[in-house]
Design a protein around this motif. Sequence first.
Motif, PDB file in Angstrom:
ATOM      1  N   PHE A 198       0.848  -1.189   0.000  1.00 12.32           N
ATOM      2  CA  PHE A 198       0.000   0.000   0.000  1.00 12.32           C
ATOM      3  C   PHE A 198       0.885   1.241   0.000  1.00 12.32           C
ATOM      4  O   PHE A 198       1.791   1.355   0.823  1.00 12.32           O
ATOM      5  N   GLN A 199       0.618   2.155  -0.910  1.00 11.19           N
ATOM      6  CA  GLN A 199       1.284   3.447  -0.914  1.00 11.19           C
ATOM      7  C   GLN A 199       0.263   4.486  -0.431  1.00 11.19           C
ATOM      8  O   GLN A 199      -0.628   4.886  -1.171  1.00 11.19           O
ATOM      9  N   MET A 200       0.404   4.880   0.807  1.00 11.10           N
ATOM     10  CA  MET A 200      -0.567   5.761   1.445  1.00 11.10           C
ATOM     11  C   MET A 200      -0.394   7.192   0.937  1.00 11.10           C
ATOM     12  O   MET A 200       0.627   7.829   1.186  1.00 11.10           O
ATOM     13  N   ARG A 201      -1.417   7.687   0.200  1.00 15.27           N
ATOM     14  CA  ARG A 201      -1.333   9.022  -0.373  1.00 15.27           C
ATOM     15  C   ARG A 201      -1.959  10.094   0.525  1.00 15.27           C
ATOM     16  O   ARG A 201      -1.454  11.195   0.616  1.00 15.27           O
ATOM     17  N   GLY A 202      -3.102   9.774   1.144  1.00 13.64           N
ATOM     18  CA  GLY A 202      -3.749  10.819   1.924  1.00 13.64           C
ATOM     19  C   GLY A 202      -5.084  10.394   2.477  1.00 13.64           C
ATOM     20  O   GLY A 202      -5.417   9.199   2.518  1.00 13.64           O
ATOM     21  N   ILE A 203      -5.859  11.382   2.899  1.00 15.15           N
ATOM     22  CA  ILE A 203      -7.156  11.115   3.525  1.00 15.15           C
ATOM     23  C   ILE A 203      -8.245  11.883   2.794  1.00 15.15           C
ATOM     24  O   ILE A 203      -8.002  12.912   2.152  1.00 15.15           O
ATOM     25  N   HIS A 204      -9.449  11.353   2.912  1.00 12.96           N
ATOM     26  CA  HIS A 204     -10.593  11.880   2.163  1.00 12.96           C
ATOM     27  C   HIS A 204     -11.805  11.978   3.077  1.00 12.96           C
ATOM     28  O   HIS A 204     -12.000  11.142   3.971  1.00 12.96           O
ATOM     29  N   LEU A 224     -10.009  17.278   9.575  1.00 19.11           N
ATOM     30  CA  LEU A 224      -9.007  16.441   8.925  1.00 19.11           C
ATOM     31  C   LEU A 224      -7.600  16.851   9.340  1.00 19.11           C
ATOM     32  O   LEU A 224      -6.744  15.998   9.609  1.00 19.11           O
ATOM     33  N   VAL A 225      -7.360  18.157   9.411  1.00 19.31           N
ATOM     34  CA  VAL A 225      -6.035  18.619   9.842  1.00 19.31           C
ATOM     35  C   VAL A 225      -5.782  18.222  11.290  1.00 19.31           C
ATOM     36  O   VAL A 225      -4.674  17.786  11.646  1.00 19.31           O
ATOM     37  N   ALA A 226      -6.792  18.332  12.142  1.00 22.48           N
ATOM     38  CA  ALA A 226      -6.635  17.929  13.544  1.00 22.48           C
ATOM     39  C   ALA A 226      -6.303  16.442  13.648  1.00 22.48           C
ATOM     40  O   ALA A 226      -5.500  16.025  14.498  1.00 22.48           O
ATOM     41  N   THR A 227      -6.899  15.646  12.786  1.00 27.14           N
ATOM     42  CA  THR A 227      -6.607  14.210  12.765  1.00 27.14           C
ATOM     43  C   THR A 227      -5.158  13.971  12.351  1.00 27.14           C
ATOM     44  O   THR A 227      -4.459  13.125  12.930  1.00 27.14           O
ATOM     45  N   ILE A 228      -4.702  14.720  11.362  1.00 33.76           N
ATOM     46  CA  ILE A 228      -3.310  14.598  10.924  1.00 33.76           C
ATOM     47  C   ILE A 228      -2.345  14.960  12.051  1.00 33.76           C
ATOM     48  O   ILE A 228      -1.312  14.299  12.244  1.00 33.76           O
ATOM     49  N   VAL A 229      -2.674  15.999  12.805  1.00 32.23           N
ATOM     50  CA  VAL A 229      -1.831  16.407  13.934  1.00 32.23           C
ATOM     51  C   VAL A 229      -1.698  15.254  14.934  1.00 32.23           C
ATOM     52  O   VAL A 229      -0.599  14.948  15.424  1.00 32.23           O
ATOM     53  N   GLU A 230      -2.826  14.596  15.224  1.00 32.48           N
ATOM     54  CA  GLU A 230      -2.782  13.456  16.149  1.00 32.48           C
ATOM     55  C   GLU A 230      -1.894  12.348  15.601  1.00 32.48           C
ATOM     56  O   GLU A 230      -1.094  11.751  16.330  1.00 32.48           O
ATOM     57  N   TRP A 231      -2.017  12.052  14.323  1.00 33.41           N
ATOM     58  CA  TRP A 231      -1.218  10.992  13.713  1.00 33.41           C
ATOM     59  C   TRP A 231       0.269  11.363  13.680  1.00 33.41           C
ATOM     60  O   TRP A 231       1.128  10.523  13.922  1.00 33.41           O
ATOM     61  N   ARG A 232       0.539  12.624  13.376  1.00 33.22           N
ATOM     62  CA  ARG A 232       1.938  13.060  13.353  1.00 33.22           C
ATOM     63  C   ARG A 232       2.562  12.929  14.731  1.00 33.22           C
ATOM     64  O   ARG A 232       3.684  12.406  14.882  1.00 33.22           O
ATOM     65  N   ASP A 233       1.837  13.407  15.725  1.00 32.61           N
ATOM     66  CA  ASP A 233       2.383  13.371  17.079  1.00 32.61           C
ATOM     67  C   ASP A 233       2.543  11.945  17.600  1.00 32.61           C
ATOM     68  O   ASP A 233       3.448  11.657  18.391  1.00 32.61           O
ATOM     69  N   ALA A 234       1.676  11.035  17.131  1.00 27.66           N
ATOM     70  CA  ALA A 234       1.716   9.657  17.631  1.00 27.66           C
ATOM     71  C   ALA A 234       2.719   8.794  16.880  1.00 27.66           C
ATOM     72  O   ALA A 234       3.486   8.033  17.495  1.00 27.66           O
ATOM     73  N   ILE A 235       2.740   8.905  15.548  1.00 26.48           N
ATOM     74  CA  ILE A 235       3.585   7.980  14.770  1.00 26.48           C
ATOM     75  C   ILE A 235       4.415   8.693  13.699  1.00 26.48           C
ATOM     76  O   ILE A 235       5.117   8.032  12.924  1.00 26.48           O
ATOM     77  N   THR A 276      -2.852  24.198   9.083  1.00 23.32           N
ATOM     78  CA  THR A 276      -1.533  23.569   8.956  1.00 23.32           C
ATOM     79  C   THR A 276      -0.434  24.487   9.482  1.00 23.32           C
ATOM     80  O   THR A 276       0.507  24.026  10.137  1.00 23.32           O
ATOM     81  N   ALA A 277      -0.557  25.790   9.214  1.00 23.06           N
ATOM     82  CA  ALA A 277       0.453  26.728   9.701  1.00 23.06           C
ATOM     83  C   ALA A 277       0.463  26.779  11.225  1.00 23.06           C
ATOM     84  O   ALA A 277       1.525  26.768  11.861  1.00 23.06           O
ATOM     85  N   THR A 278      -0.749  26.796  11.806  1.00 22.56           N
ATOM     86  CA  THR A 278      -0.855  26.850  13.265  1.00 22.56           C
ATOM     87  C   THR A 278      -0.217  25.631  13.915  1.00 22.56           C
ATOM     88  O   THR A 278       0.397  25.731  14.987  1.00 22.56           O
ATOM     89  N   ASN A 279      -0.327  24.491  13.258  1.00 22.60           N
ATOM     90  CA  ASN A 279       0.174  23.237  13.833  1.00 22.60           C
ATOM     91  C   ASN A 279       1.510  22.801  13.258  1.00 22.60           C
ATOM     92  O   ASN A 279       1.952  21.673  13.492  1.00 22.60           O
ATOM     93  N   HIS A 280       2.151  23.710  12.503  1.00 28.50           N
ATOM     94  CA  HIS A 280       3.486  23.457  11.946  1.00 28.50           C
ATOM     95  C   HIS A 280       3.524  22.190  11.098  1.00 28.50           C
ATOM     96  O   HIS A 280       4.435  21.367  11.209  1.00 28.50           O
ATOM     97  N   LEU A 281       2.510  22.054  10.250  1.00 28.49           N
ATOM     98  CA  LEU A 281       2.440  20.939   9.320  1.00 28.49           C
ATOM     99  C   LEU A 281       2.851  21.408   7.933  1.00 28.49           C
ATOM    100  O   LEU A 281       2.651  22.577   7.568  1.00 28.49           O
TER     101      LEU A 281
END
Length: 433
Positions: A198-204, A224-235, A276-281
């Motif tokens: 699997f080549q993970m491209r993104g979320i929808h 969706l951005v908040a979810t990405i923040v959680e994933w970034r911080d976790a893994i 994304t800017a607020t969360n440094h993504l």
Amino acid sequence: MSEAQLQTNAAGHLSIGGYDAVTLATEFQTPLVVYDVAKIRQQIRDFKQVFNEENINYAVSYASKAFATIAMYQVVAQEGAHIDVVSGGELYTAMQADFPMADVSFHGNNKAYAELEMAVDAQVGAIIVDNFDELAMLTTILAAKDTRVNVMLRLTPGISAHTHEYDQTGQTDSKFGFDIESGQARQALDFVLANDRFQMRGIHAHIGSQIFEVTGFVAAAEKLVATIVEWRDAIGYEPEVINVGGGFGIRYTTDDDPIPASDFVKAIIQAVKQATATNHLAMPAIWIEPGRSIVGEAGYSLYTVGTRKVVPDLLPYINVDGGMGDNIRPALYQAKYEAILANNPQAPTTRKVRISGKYCESGDILVYEQDMPAVQTGDIIALLATGAYGYSMASNYNRNPRPAVVFIENGAAKVVVERETYADLVRLDRSYL
């Protein structure tokens, strides 16, 4: 009705893309579905312009369930847009149109094993995975074929659109997608990341259809951005793409007051940029999936008036030679349309009428109540803004053939879907005797 929809010619007839609507009805017969191709192209270009002005990576992916034919896919390809398909049939149609498979996304909550194999073999640009069973099937397919595939995860953000319940898809209690709040989305992500096929491209996410407010889209983008923040911080995972779906509302009647579709895109872009800017993504690419807003107002349905029924103190019935077989939306969920007298759009109205179809159902009503001029047998009536989900949901109910579809561009009319014949209706029948 908008001035863009109502243009007349020197004969006083409705003009569609510079072509006389009455002449169209004569040349190609009715019922007839007609598209002004210039309107389709312009809407795609308007979407792309917003992204280009914002200078971000993007994809405008036409949600082809709104209207899927070889000719439509060819126009989209000419405009450099993507498509999303939701069945093997739509994918096959795109293949027959020589559509670039790298620009195809494959959606669906119940993709069959054979459909997934077809998508993998075709090397579609992305499979939008909807559930764990689909992940299991894909795992088996990819191992058997010793190949890889791009995937995106469809998430349900817990946000409902303010539309008919059948048009709502983003709420937690939906048949679509991995739920964020219960942790299903994270489980799906872990499953995908653990398998290098699997080549993970993104979320929808897609929150619904025929939406008139930007609030839901902004909230979904922020979720969706908040979810990405959680994933970034976790893994440490950040997606390349955020796909916010479609559902931008259009004008069907004078009661509708949609904002320009491009305004939805501007609001989504700004919400993602700020979050994304607020969360440094890193700023991801933003994909959208407009369908109705690309083809809806470009489409017209032409009918010939047949019989009429007039009862004292009740609305007269004006019966036309089409109906729920070529446009089931009014019967299915009380969708509203506006009609005009194509052979004299400027004629003064004389009374309220009900425009009904020829199908053997009391619910076969195209327009429930509207002021119309005096209408006679043989007149041509045009329903406006029928380009989305009319022909694509058409049926052979009562053994009526489906209408032809004509594209108008640069003053020329071309049949892109032939009218079905009675012979077509029995082509797949087999005798029992």
